[in-house]
Design a protein around this motif. Structure first.
Motif: not given
Length: 463
Positions: A25-29, A429-434
């Motif tokens: 899970a993508i950590p929310s915090d 690479m959540p919200a970080s893929l070019s």
């Protein structure tokens, strides 16, 4: 190619952790996710717990080596040679099993940030498998000296590392003898003398740092204080040495008298003398700065930010070297969360993140030791007491990248038919893929090629 900013979640997973996994899970915090790992760390995973006894392997190795020497001119020399070859094979088998255990722990861990710190400290207090005894002990060193203290105090970690057989053998401390000791007065011992290797590396690399103001005289005095520190089992069988896998102190080898190191007098007797020196080194502001610099380099870039170094050093001093306190200071440092990729992955980091990204929870039949050798970072063999470099210049050369391309294709092959890199890459690479990498993945000639390309993309090679 424009650099894609990293999200805090991607930084937590890949810069602080060991690489994201498909099901994570993508950590929310992200900061809380890192802090919570302190309670989830497994000190002794199954793979490490099941390793054969290194001390017993080394004891048999030495016996076979002695037998080979005794029979060198006899008809039975061939048999001794074969036995000795068998022992070398046992040592290598133990090494490979330890590498697999290390890999499995990194792939399955629920505390990847803490596991990363195990690797960091193992490299800080490194041993190099340049001979058979150290090769046999390397896995036990990480298991018994590093892992139990990674969430403790630096002073305890320091003592455990310096007293472990791997370190004592690697830096030639096990046979160091004080010039005026009782052992030096015996004819049989006179061919041996004072060895300064451990003293020098403790001061230069493990604690104070090379430009902290100590002198050669301080090194020599510390080496004298360390005399008597050795490994149980180095002598002949029946000499009162129970095994070869534990620290021992031999009073007869210890240099008598008071030692003066960095202007302080140490009048303690025996083993306690060097221990007192080590504890003072552990508490030194020079050590705090040296350790803080290495930590800042590891998390915030090849050129450590001075403000972060100062902050980490302050937390080290104020907490008396409490490592979780220092880790919290790292997590709280804004320099460690810059959105630009701060670090180029070492071969070990890249291999582990690739396997985690492909969803592997154990190494299986992958020959990790061989793969790491091919990539130029053989596990536990930096070839120098300084350990492996932690800067991009050491790992980003054309030949090194080509080897990663070759191994990426090998790692991706079993997953090409079942894993779609177009869906996987955004998870890793959540919200970080070019956009450039996403486009190249989408236009790859096959699923396997797309996975391999993802693993060697600029986005994945950096953290």
């Amino acid at each position: 190619m424009a650099i894609q900013p990293l999200s805090p979640a991607a930084i937590a997973l890949n810069r602080f952790g060991l690489g994201a996994r498909p099901g994570d899970a993508i950590p929310s915090d992200p900061r809380r996710w890192l802090l919570d790992q302190f309670a989830r760390f497994d000190v002794r995973p199954a793979g490490f717990a099941s390793l054969d006894d290194a001390g017993e392997v080394v004891r048999r190795y030495r016996e076979e080596r002695q037998a080979k020497r005794q029979l060198a001119k006899a008809d039975a020399a061939t048999g001794a040679k074969e036995a000795f070859k068998g022992m070398r094979q046992d040592v290598q088998a133990l090494y490979r099993a330890a590498v697999q255990a290390r890999t499995d722990s990194a792939l399955a861990t629920q505390a990847p940030f803490v596991e990363r710190m195990v690797h960091f400290w193992s490299n800080h207090f490194c041993v190099s498998t340049d001979n058979a005894p150290v090769t046999a002990f390397a896995g036990a060193f990480e298991r018994d000296a590093i892992r139990p203290h990674v969430l403790g105090r630096f002073s305890d970690l320091l003592l455990a590392a310096e007293q472990h057989p791997a370190m004592l053998v690697y830096l030639n401390q096990a046979q160091s003898i004080g010039p005026d000791s009782a052992a030096a007065a015996r004819n049989a011992e006179r061919r041996r003398g004072l060895n300064e290797n451990l003293a020098r590396e403790i001061m230069e690399l493990h604690t104070l740092g090379v430009r902290s103001g100590y002198t050669q005289a301080d090194v020599t005095e510390f080496a004298r204080a360390l005399t008597g520190w050795t490994v149980d089992g180095l002598g002949p069988r029946g000499a009162g040495m129970a095994s070869a896998d534990q620290f021992a102190f031999r009073p007869a080898r210890h240099e008598p008298g008071t030692r003066t190191i960095l202007g302080k007098h140490y009048a303690q007797d025996g083993e306690a003398q060097a221990r007192a020196v080590l504890l003072d080194f552990a508490a030194s502001p020079a050590t705090a700065h040296h350790v803080a610099t290495k930590l800042a380099r590891h998390f915030a870039g090849d050129d450590p930010p001075p403000a972060m170094v100062a902050r980490l050093a302050d937390s080290f001093i104020a907490s008396n070297g409490d490592l979780p306190t220092v880790y919290r200071a790292i997590i709280a440092s804004p320099e460690a969360w810059v959105a630009v990729p701060a670090k180029f992955k070492t071969p070990w980091e890249w291999t582990i993140s690739a396997l985690r990204g492909l969803g592997r929870t154990d190494a299986g039949d992958l020959p990790i030791a061989g793969l790491q050798t091919q990539l130029g970072q053989r596990v536990w063999k930096p070839g120098s007491p300084a350990g492996w470099d932690d800067v991009a210049a050491s790992w980003a050369g054309p030949d090194a990248l080509l080897r990663r391309v070759e191994i990426a294709q090998r790692l991706a092959a079993p997953f090409g038919a079942v894993v779609d890199a177009r869906l996987l890459a955004p998870k890793l690479m959540p919200a970080s893929l070019s956009m450039a990498t996403a486009d190249q993945i989408a236009h790859s000639e096959s699923h396997t090629s797309a996975l391999a390309l993802m693993l060697v993309s600029p986005d994945f090679l950096r953290r």
